[in-house]
Scaffold this motif. Sequence first.
Motif, PDB file in Angstrom:
ATOM      1  N   GLN A 144       2.452   2.476  -3.174  1.00 41.07           N
ATOM      2  CA  GLN A 144       1.432   2.854  -4.141  1.00 41.07           C
ATOM      3  C   GLN A 144       1.117   4.372  -4.051  1.00 41.07           C
ATOM      4  O   GLN A 144       0.696   5.041  -4.861  1.00 41.07           O
ATOM      5  CB  GLN A 144       0.223   2.245  -3.829  1.00 41.07           C
ATOM      6  N   LEU A 145       1.782   4.947  -2.518  1.00 44.17           N
ATOM      7  CA  LEU A 145       1.415   6.502  -2.533  1.00 44.17           C
ATOM      8  C   LEU A 145       2.086   7.318  -3.764  1.00 44.17           C
ATOM      9  O   LEU A 145       1.899   8.380  -3.764  1.00 44.17           O
ATOM     10  CB  LEU A 145       2.007   6.876  -1.330  1.00 44.17           C
ATOM     11  N   ILE A 198       0.811  -1.497   0.127  1.00 42.08           N
ATOM     12  CA  ILE A 198       0.045   0.143  -0.107  1.00 42.08           C
ATOM     13  C   ILE A 198       0.744   1.263  -0.001  1.00 42.08           C
ATOM     14  O   ILE A 198       0.679   2.101  -0.832  1.00 42.08           O
ATOM     15  CB  ILE A 198      -0.899  -0.055   1.097  1.00 42.08           C
ATOM     16  N   PRO A 242       3.103   6.846  -6.833  1.00 37.66           N
ATOM     17  CA  PRO A 242       2.424   7.112  -8.288  1.00 37.66           C
ATOM     18  C   PRO A 242       0.993   8.170  -7.642  1.00 37.66           C
ATOM     19  O   PRO A 242       1.087   9.121  -8.591  1.00 37.66           O
ATOM     20  CB  PRO A 242       2.014   5.939  -8.457  1.00 37.66           C
TER      21      PRO A 242
END
Lengths: 230, 230
Positions: free
Chosen positions: A200-201, A197, A203
């Motif tokens: 993913q921050l 998780i 992008p």
Amino acid sequence: MAEREPIPIIGGTGALGAGLATRWAQAGVPVVLGSRSAERAEEAAAKVLTAVPGSGVTGLENGEAAKQGQVVFLTVPFRAQSENLNNLREALAPGQILVDCTVPLAAAVSGKATRSLGVWQGSAAQQAQEMVPEGVTVVAALHTVGAPTLSDTSAELGEDVLVCGDRKADKARVARLIELIPGLRAVNAGALEMARIVEQLTPMLISVNSRYKAHAGIRLTGLPDADHWA
Amino acid sequence: MAEREPIPIIGGTGALGAGLATRWAQAGVPVVLGSRSAERAEEAAAKVLTAVPGSGVTGLENGEAAKQGQVVFLTVPFRAQSENLNNLREALAPGQILVDCTVPLAAAVSGKATRSLGVWQGSAAQQAQEMVPEGVTVVAALHTVGAPTLSDTSAELGEDVLVCGDRKADKARVARLIELIPGLRAVNAGALEMARIVEQLTPMLISVNSRYKAHAGIRLTGLPDADHWA
């Protein structure tokens, strides 16, 4: 007081590595920048020394650099992560912590920097955990701190670093190093699997940055003031 | 001044729906809570009216509620998302915006609330976009705002809402409604596909909350002060 152990940064000639080195140098923390070529590492170190005169920044070939400190930061692009970890197999020793900062941006395979790749193990950090020698533990951190902001020594930081790892003691060691940089707060974001998780921050922030012409970071609101790592 | 159109909240008897209703009620915004049963919807509305006396909160069966405003919020658990969208097929009309707030927590299938499910379409919001009638657009938002904080009328909010959608005009309409709640800032997080990242923040925050005994939210640092939605 004993001299502080240097912080090795593998891939230290890249933007994130150089930015971190600059901030630690400002904080009086010795740093060893690693690169595939010792010469390029020394050049990168010289640049940081120009920005922060008198600081303890040196440059070494990656394998040599990795032996200089117990907590090793890996700041290479995702495209180069596997190759670098392969090359470090002989250099890393049990008890060391590898801090993986890589983000599986789709840009690694000519896709967009606002999209990400699915990684078989779940995240780049979990891939790293699979590749490091037995006894080396991986902690994931520093995905959301922008290299331009770090390298701009006049910019004030005020953001969080989400730290993932399977042992709190390991995360706490990494958190202490991160918090040597004024304006960065390390937050315990959970087990290493949570890196899928947190990675993913990046992008998402890249997308926000292009829209807002900004260098956005992440801050969690509502956390208690007490030192969680104590 | 014309009377403001009410905000329908489908699944308004749940914690997030009730929390949002409470905050909008405080801000003087009329809300229609929807539920499968009109009776339960009216009960939920009565509770909000007790918390915020004199406010314009009513309760209706979901399908009726969805017809009361152009921008409809869906705040059901992921487990119930498909069923609710099926039931709304006749109620939603072209031109309406559905704001999907659902998060595919693994808890929906007896897994952990700190893990998420892979959704075939990429995210719950993209699944919603596939299910709404032609001409209805989906915007994803409000995944990271905690229901307990919203419902605690004495708590001060100070966090961001990451808004995803394919048209800026639609996102702006939703942003304006969100920002009627003092302390919430709506940030344009990109296209609807970015919901696959933003929805993941919830399990991460749930993990942080259990560790820190907190109600954490998200704030992006480094954004310009100007009104991005103007």
